[in-house]
Design a protein around this motif. Structure first.
Motif, PDB file in Angstrom:
ATOM      1  N   ASP A  71       5.769  -0.187 -15.908  1.00 14.44           N
ATOM      2  CA  ASP A  71       5.645  -1.256 -15.125  1.00 14.44           C
ATOM      3  C   ASP A  71       6.686  -1.220 -13.842  1.00 14.44           C
ATOM      4  N   THR A  72       6.100  -1.335 -12.736  1.00 16.28           N
ATOM      5  CA  THR A  72       7.264  -1.299 -11.505  1.00 16.28           C
ATOM      6  C   THR A  72       7.398  -2.706 -10.981  1.00 16.28           C
ATOM      7  N   GLY A  73       6.799  -3.653 -11.718  1.00 16.52           N
ATOM      8  CA  GLY A  73       6.855  -4.918 -11.354  1.00 16.52           C
ATOM      9  C   GLY A  73       5.835  -5.589 -10.382  1.00 16.52           C
ATOM     10  N   ALA A  74       6.076  -6.826  -9.860  1.00 14.57           N
ATOM     11  CA  ALA A  74       4.914  -7.394  -9.159  1.00 14.57           C
ATOM     12  C   ALA A  74       5.080  -6.939  -7.576  1.00 14.57           C
ATOM     13  N   PRO A  75       3.803  -6.747  -6.843  1.00 12.97           N
ATOM     14  CA  PRO A  75       4.033  -6.728  -5.281  1.00 12.97           C
ATOM     15  C   PRO A  75       4.923  -7.355  -4.659  1.00 12.97           C
ATOM     16  N   VAL A  76       5.679  -6.940  -3.784  1.00 13.40           N
ATOM     17  CA  VAL A  76       6.677  -7.568  -3.191  1.00 13.40           C
ATOM     18  C   VAL A  76       6.461  -7.708  -1.567  1.00 13.40           C
ATOM     19  N   GLY A  77       5.355  -6.848  -1.088  1.00  8.00           N
ATOM     20  CA  GLY A  77       5.262  -6.853   0.219  1.00  8.00           C
ATOM     21  C   GLY A  77       3.580  -6.689   0.483  1.00  8.00           C
ATOM     22  N   ARG A  78       3.185  -5.582   1.314  1.00  3.75           N
ATOM     23  CA  ARG A  78       1.952  -5.596   1.532  1.00  3.75           C
ATOM     24  C   ARG A  78       1.297  -4.378   1.033  1.00  3.75           C
ATOM     25  N   GLU A  79       1.621  -4.280  -0.352  1.00  6.64           N
ATOM     26  CA  GLU A  79       1.024  -2.885  -1.391  1.00  6.64           C
ATOM     27  C   GLU A  79      -0.387  -3.392  -1.569  1.00  6.64           C
TER      28      GLU A  79
END
Length: 81
Positions: A71-79
Motif C-alpha cells: 500500500d502506497t497510501g492515499a492519493p496526495v495530488g492529481r493521481e
C-alpha cells in the motif's frame, strides 16, 4: 609540438591541439584520467561505463523473484484512481 601553460581562473591550463586529440582518439567532453610521473603528465581515456543494461545488472543472479503487493497510501495530488 610546444605549447604554454596559461592561467585559467585559479588554475593552470594547456590547450590541446586538434591533431593531438585525433591521434589519441579523444573527443570533446570525453572523461579522462590524469597522472603525474616525475617530469611527465599523462592523460588517458577513463574506462567508465555510465549505464548497464538490465541483462548486465541481472547477470549471475540465481534467486527467484517473489512479488507482493504493498500500500502506497492515499492519493496526495492529481493521481488517477
Amino acid at each position: 609540438m610546444q605549447t604554454t601553460i596559461q592561467k585559467w581562473g585559479n588554475s593552470q591550463a594547456i590547450r590541446l591541439p586538434k591533431a593531438i586529440l585525433e591521434t589519441a582518439q579523444l573527443g570533446e567532453n570525453e572523461t579522462v584520467q590524469i597522472f603525474a610521473e616525475q617530469d611527465k603528465i599523462i592523460i588517458k581515456r577513463a574506462n567508465i561505463r555510465k549505464h548497464r543494461t538490465l541483462t548486465e545488472r541481472l547477470e549471475g543472479w540465481t534467486g527467484e523473484y517473489v512479488f507482493e503487493e504493498w500500500d502506497t497510501g492515499a492519493p496526495v495530488g492529481r493521481e488517477i484512481l
